[in-house]
Scaffold this motif. Structure first.
Motif, mmCIF file in Angstrom:
data_model
loop_
_atom_site.group_PDB
_atom_site.id
_atom_site.type_symbol
_atom_site.label_atom_id
_atom_site.label_comp_id
_atom_site.label_asym_id
_atom_site.label_seq_id
_atom_site.Cartn_x
_atom_site.Cartn_y
_atom_site.Cartn_z
ATOM 1 N N ALA A 168 0.690 -1.152 -0.103
ATOM 2 C CA ALA A 168 0.070 0.147 0.032
ATOM 3 C C ALA A 168 0.701 1.406 0.013
ATOM 4 O O ALA A 168 2.055 1.384 0.636
ATOM 5 C CB ALA A 168 -0.876 -0.205 1.255
ATOM 6 N N CYS A 169 0.371 2.113 -0.619
ATOM 7 C CA CYS A 169 0.927 3.668 -0.485
ATOM 8 C C CYS A 169 2.208 3.790 -0.833
ATOM 9 O O CYS A 169 2.941 4.644 -0.498
ATOM 10 C CB CYS A 169 0.511 4.119 0.634
ATOM 11 S SG CYS A 169 -1.077 4.213 1.380
ATOM 12 N N GLY A 170 2.707 3.148 -2.114
ATOM 13 C CA GLY A 170 3.954 3.218 -2.763
ATOM 14 C C GLY A 170 3.898 4.463 -3.797
ATOM 15 O O GLY A 170 2.930 5.188 -3.588
ATOM 16 N N LEU B 67 1.932 -4.954 3.205
ATOM 17 C CA LEU B 67 3.195 -3.933 3.533
ATOM 18 C C LEU B 67 2.644 -2.540 3.404
ATOM 19 O O LEU B 67 1.821 -2.284 2.413
ATOM 20 C CB LEU B 67 4.327 -4.293 2.552
ATOM 21 C CG LEU B 67 5.138 -5.646 3.037
ATOM 22 C CD1 LEU B 67 4.296 -6.842 3.010
ATOM 23 C CD2 LEU B 67 6.335 -5.416 2.145
ATOM 24 N N LEU B 68 3.296 -1.670 4.152
ATOM 25 C CA LEU B 68 2.979 -0.230 4.124
ATOM 26 C C LEU B 68 4.274 0.287 3.466
ATOM 27 O O LEU B 68 5.315 -0.003 4.078
ATOM 28 C CB LEU B 68 2.561 0.523 5.254
ATOM 29 C CG LEU B 68 2.216 1.920 5.093
ATOM 30 C CD1 LEU B 68 1.080 2.363 4.265
ATOM 31 C CD2 LEU B 68 2.089 2.664 6.508
ATOM 32 N N THR B 69 4.304 1.425 2.487
ATOM 33 C CA THR B 69 5.293 2.051 2.315
ATOM 34 C C THR B 69 5.816 3.067 2.961
ATOM 35 O O THR B 69 4.940 3.963 3.353
ATOM 36 C CB THR B 69 5.197 2.509 0.784
ATOM 37 O OG1 THR B 69 4.934 1.341 -0.039
ATOM 38 C CG2 THR B 69 6.177 3.069 0.176
ATOM 39 N N VAL B 70 7.029 3.151 3.500
ATOM 40 C CA VAL B 70 7.251 4.532 4.249
ATOM 41 C C VAL B 70 8.269 5.251 3.208
ATOM 42 O O VAL B 70 9.515 4.596 2.973
ATOM 43 C CB VAL B 70 8.190 3.937 5.382
ATOM 44 C CG1 VAL B 70 8.703 5.265 6.110
ATOM 45 C CG2 VAL B 70 7.221 3.125 6.516
ATOM 46 N N ALA B 71 8.245 6.415 2.957
ATOM 47 C CA ALA B 71 8.850 7.173 1.922
ATOM 48 C C ALA B 71 8.873 8.666 2.540
ATOM 49 O O ALA B 71 7.984 9.385 1.785
ATOM 50 C CB ALA B 71 8.474 7.015 0.508
ATOM 51 N N GLU B 72 9.493 8.912 3.441
ATOM 52 C CA GLU B 72 9.571 10.424 4.004
ATOM 53 C C GLU B 72 10.804 10.860 3.674
ATOM 54 O O GLU B 72 11.893 10.507 3.517
ATOM 55 C CB GLU B 72 9.423 10.111 5.636
ATOM 56 C CG GLU B 72 7.972 9.414 6.158
ATOM 57 C CD GLU B 72 6.717 10.248 5.625
ATOM 58 O OE1 GLU B 72 6.763 11.454 6.046
ATOM 59 O OE2 GLU B 72 5.933 9.606 4.626
ATOM 60 N N ALA B 73 10.599 12.325 3.772
ATOM 61 C CA ALA B 73 11.798 13.356 3.572
ATOM 62 C C ALA B 73 12.894 13.113 4.897
ATOM 63 O O ALA B 73 14.118 13.158 4.644
ATOM 64 C CB ALA B 73 11.537 14.607 3.442
ATOM 65 N N MET C 228 7.780 -1.513 3.172
ATOM 66 C CA MET C 228 8.899 -1.424 2.168
ATOM 67 C C MET C 228 9.215 0.022 2.314
ATOM 68 O O MET C 228 8.294 1.078 2.319
ATOM 69 C CB MET C 228 8.020 -1.246 0.661
ATOM 70 C CG MET C 228 8.978 -0.977 -0.405
ATOM 71 S SD MET C 228 8.249 -1.515 -2.105
ATOM 72 C CE MET C 228 7.168 -0.262 -2.461
ATOM 73 N N VAL C 229 10.438 0.246 2.306
ATOM 74 C CA VAL C 229 11.343 1.555 2.729
ATOM 75 C C VAL C 229 11.904 2.137 1.571
ATOM 76 O O VAL C 229 12.940 1.608 1.188
ATOM 77 C CB VAL C 229 11.985 1.147 4.060
ATOM 78 C CG1 VAL C 229 12.622 2.467 4.519
ATOM 79 C CG2 VAL C 229 11.118 0.836 5.323
ATOM 80 N N VAL C 230 11.531 3.359 1.477
ATOM 81 C CA VAL C 230 12.405 4.258 0.472
ATOM 82 C C VAL C 230 13.311 4.990 1.425
ATOM 83 O O VAL C 230 12.863 5.674 2.465
ATOM 84 C CB VAL C 230 11.501 5.111 -0.340
ATOM 85 C CG1 VAL C 230 12.301 5.728 -1.385
ATOM 86 C CG2 VAL C 230 10.570 4.156 -1.150
ATOM 87 N N TYR D 237 13.770 -0.606 -0.691
ATOM 88 C CA TYR D 237 13.145 -0.046 -1.967
ATOM 89 C C TYR D 237 14.361 0.627 -2.655
ATOM 90 O O TYR D 237 14.637 1.802 -2.390
ATOM 91 C CB TYR D 237 11.974 0.697 -2.016
ATOM 92 C CG TYR D 237 11.575 1.181 -3.469
ATOM 93 C CD1 TYR D 237 11.891 0.654 -4.665
ATOM 94 C CD2 TYR D 237 10.350 2.073 -3.699
ATOM 95 C CE1 TYR D 237 11.413 1.027 -6.059
ATOM 96 C CE2 TYR D 237 9.808 2.308 -4.855
ATOM 97 C CZ TYR D 237 10.494 1.881 -5.795
ATOM 98 O OH TYR D 237 9.763 2.186 -7.036
ATOM 99 N N SER D 238 15.011 0.016 -3.709
ATOM 100 C CA SER D 238 16.317 0.761 -4.202
ATOM 101 C C SER D 238 15.860 1.055 -5.436
ATOM 102 O O SER D 238 15.867 0.393 -6.601
ATOM 103 C CB SER D 238 17.628 -0.453 -4.291
ATOM 104 O OG SER D 238 18.557 0.189 -4.904
#
Length: 297
Positions: free
Chosen positions: A41-43, A73-79, A100-102, A132-133
């Protein structure tokens, strides 16, 4: 731990711009009925950065209701690392099976900073993590060297490999063996990556064509390469729509045409219009007209 086809699902909105829970449940269920192995979710495709933390947690909960025993899975993509850790901790409390981590999406971290960022987020949630690469979109390359450095933390279980270099899958598998599940994250390199040994596919166009996506994956794993290749060649014009600045609008339009959903986006994105919309519609029409019969697998 995480293998197979795991869609990066889209987030659905009402005409007023609120989350459309009913439409998300319907679309997510189509994925699971086709044999997908979990949902993310939320990529990027799920417009995660355009959603509040509260909205992302709502989408996660909807996702988990549909996946049942399979992973959500939840995507974590924060500044910022602080905000990423806050979201990661909240996701764990909300029932996420993993993240899933960016790495930082605004400041482009160096290798030392990237490792520290990822370790902090993993510790905050204490959940399994897919790294997440994606050096193309996010300008931070989680290299094989960096994966080797992070391998001492068993919370890092998988990598979504989106470097756009098909050699990277082989490099990771050769050096690190089975330490990580390697999932390809580039739709129009998926067949090549699976043939190189990738364990799974974090897919985009799967949200509109789930049966075909699952068939390609299963046929490759069964060694039925010619059959998988035939479907993939038909699929390629659609898969190319994932590799675009407009991937969200592209794929939501494909969903509207293929599964009767809608292409509403969260601003500043707007649905496609004009020539660009006509081009995508033409690709979808041709695909639907020539849709192949799928073999049993």
């Amino acid at each position: 731990m995480w293998q197979g086809v795991i869609p990066a699902v889209t987030t659905k909105f009402t005409p007023e711009g609120r989350l459309d829970a009913a439409e998300m449940q319907r679309c997510f269920q189509l994925q699971m009925e086709a044999g997908c192995d979990g949902l993310i979710a939320c990529g990027s495709l799920g417009e995660g950065p355009m959603l509040s933390h509260e909205e992302r947690l709502q989408v996660l909960k909807l996702t988990k209701e549909v996946t049942g025993p399979k992973p959500a899975l939840l995507t974590v993509a924060e500044a910022g690392t602080r905000e990423a850790c806050q979201l990661a901790e909240a996701a764990a409390k909300a029932g996420a099976d993993g993240l899933m981590v960016v790495p930082s999406t605004i400041y482009h971290t160096d290798a030392r900073e990237t490792a520290a960022n990822l370790r902090a987020i993993a510790a905050a949630a204490d959940l399994p993590v897919m790294i997440y690469s994606n050096r193309i979109a996010y300008r931070v390359d989680v290299t094989t060297d960096l994966l080797e450095e992070l391998a001492d933390d068993q919370r890092f279980v998988a990598v979504k490999e989106s470097s756009d270099d098909i050699r990277r899958c082989t490099e990771i598998l050769t050096r690190l063996g089975d330490r990580y599940d390697v999932l390809t994250g580039v739709d129009n390199l998926a067949f090549e990556a699976l043939c190189a040994g990738a364990h799974g596919w974090v897919a985009g166009l799967v949200v509109a064509f789930p049966a075909e996506t699952v068939a390609i994956y299963r046929l490759v794993k069964a060694g039925r390469i010619d059959e998988a290749r035939s479907i993939y060649r038909w699929f390629r014009p659609l898969l190319d729509l994932d590799v675009s600045t407009y991937l969200v609008q592209n794929i939501k339009l494909v969903e509207a045409l293929a599964i009767g959903s809608n292409d509403r986006c969260r601003a500043p994105r707007l649905p496609l219009a004009g020539e660009r919309r006509a081009q995508v519609e033409a690709v979808v029409r041709k695909a639907l007209e020539t849709r192949p019969a799928l073999p049993k697998v």
